[in-house]
Motif scaffolding. Sequence first.
Motif, PDB file in Angstrom:
ATOM      1  N   HIS A 194       0.835  -1.208   0.000  1.00  0.00           N
ATOM      2  CA  HIS A 194       0.000   0.000   0.000  1.00  0.00           C
ATOM      3  C   HIS A 194       0.875   1.266   0.000  1.00  0.00           C
ATOM      4  O   HIS A 194       0.691   2.164  -0.825  1.00  0.00           O
ATOM      5  CB  HIS A 194      -0.914  -0.040   1.229  1.00  0.00           C
ATOM      6  CG  HIS A 194      -1.869   1.113   1.332  1.00  0.00           C
ATOM      7  ND1 HIS A 194      -3.228   0.945   1.342  1.00  0.00           N
ATOM      8  CD2 HIS A 194      -1.662   2.452   1.438  1.00  0.00           C
ATOM      9  CE1 HIS A 194      -3.810   2.121   1.433  1.00  0.00           C
ATOM     10  NE2 HIS A 194      -2.887   3.060   1.504  1.00  0.00           N
ATOM     11  N   HIS A 198       1.955   4.188  -3.004  1.00  0.00           N
ATOM     12  CA  HIS A 198       1.849   5.649  -2.888  1.00  0.00           C
ATOM     13  C   HIS A 198       3.055   6.361  -3.498  1.00  0.00           C
ATOM     14  O   HIS A 198       2.980   7.543  -3.822  1.00  0.00           O
ATOM     15  CB  HIS A 198       1.700   6.067  -1.426  1.00  0.00           C
ATOM     16  CG  HIS A 198       0.284   5.973  -0.921  1.00  0.00           C
ATOM     17  ND1 HIS A 198      -0.786   6.417  -1.661  1.00  0.00           N
ATOM     18  CD2 HIS A 198      -0.231   5.499   0.247  1.00  0.00           C
ATOM     19  CE1 HIS A 198      -1.897   6.205  -0.963  1.00  0.00           C
ATOM     20  NE2 HIS A 198      -1.592   5.642   0.183  1.00  0.00           N
ATOM     21  N   HIS A 204      -5.668   7.970  -3.165  1.00  0.00           N
ATOM     22  CA  HIS A 204      -6.370   6.675  -3.097  1.00  0.00           C
ATOM     23  C   HIS A 204      -7.322   6.516  -4.289  1.00  0.00           C
ATOM     24  O   HIS A 204      -8.457   6.101  -4.138  1.00  0.00           O
ATOM     25  CB  HIS A 204      -7.123   6.525  -1.766  1.00  0.00           C
ATOM     26  CG  HIS A 204      -6.211   6.326  -0.601  1.00  0.00           C
ATOM     27  ND1 HIS A 204      -6.201   7.142   0.497  1.00  0.00           N
ATOM     28  CD2 HIS A 204      -5.250   5.395  -0.371  1.00  0.00           C
ATOM     29  CE1 HIS A 204      -5.271   6.729   1.350  1.00  0.00           C
ATOM     30  NE2 HIS A 204      -4.684   5.672   0.848  1.00  0.00           N
ATOM     31  N   PHE A 208      -4.477   4.148  -8.065  1.00  0.00           N
ATOM     32  CA  PHE A 208      -3.680   3.723  -6.909  1.00  0.00           C
ATOM     33  C   PHE A 208      -3.981   2.254  -6.567  1.00  0.00           C
ATOM     34  O   PHE A 208      -3.084   1.437  -6.423  1.00  0.00           O
ATOM     35  CB  PHE A 208      -3.953   4.619  -5.699  1.00  0.00           C
ATOM     36  CG  PHE A 208      -3.480   4.027  -4.397  1.00  0.00           C
ATOM     37  CD1 PHE A 208      -2.139   4.077  -4.044  1.00  0.00           C
ATOM     38  CD2 PHE A 208      -4.371   3.392  -3.537  1.00  0.00           C
ATOM     39  CE1 PHE A 208      -1.696   3.503  -2.853  1.00  0.00           C
ATOM     40  CE2 PHE A 208      -3.935   2.820  -2.348  1.00  0.00           C
ATOM     41  CZ  PHE A 208      -2.594   2.876  -2.006  1.00  0.00           C
TER      42      PHE A 208
HETATM   43 ZN   LIG Z   1      -2.915   5.105   1.647  1.00  0.00          ZN
END
Ligand SMILES: [Zn+2]
Length: 238
Positions: A194, A198, A204, A208
């Motif tokens: 995760h 980024h 988000h 993503f």
């Molecule tokens: Zn995040």
Amino acid sequence: MKPFEYSFVIKKGGEEVQVIPVEFVCSISAKSIKITPNLAKQIVKVSYPFFVSRSRAVAFLESKKDWVATQLEKVPDKIIIDDGVEISLLGKKYKISHIPNARRGVWCEGEYIFVSGNREFLNRRVKDFIKNEVKNYFTSKVKFYANILNVDFGKISVKDTTSRWGSCASNGNLSFSWRLAFAPLFVIDYIVAHEVAHLAELNHSYRFWRVVKNIYEGDVDKAQKWLSRNGLTLYAIN
Ligand SMILES: [Zn+2]
């Protein structure tokens, strides 16, 4: 304004008494009074809109007292790292074993984490060991995912945060909660994937999540569900 004029007291086994403070927050964006028991931070947050008086917010909390008390019962029992205690480290179960005279620091062998030296330092030394182990794991996994995406990353650090499991700064620095050390590997990997995602998409968005699913080997849903159901237990270990 006093920070905590209101609090809840929880008792466990008739003995352990814990005071959970209530924090009142007047918010411009709030549309109604909202009570959020934050079990990880062990605080109850009451946010209320500017057009509602503080005394009404207190009265609202009073009316929901039983519900809040039920929520607070979910605070998991504390596990203190000590001789004989079992913990999960990076997805593997270990029993902590104190060997005072070994002069070897802290080391893993088979199903044991051995600790030498004084008992009074055992807790801190095991925690330092765990933080170091998990940092090494985070680092190797960050490298792995960053390599797939062909992105650069900055400094990797481990922290003791309750607000988030991981974070990615715009300069590429990544930080993770050391408490993830007690979670299963598929959960740790998800958080790493995760945050590394980024580095490519600092938001988000749909894009993503596509990046996350592209690099993460596991099931995103399953990892998120594990964290929402069991995340709290990671804070109970001390
Ligand atoms: Zn995040």
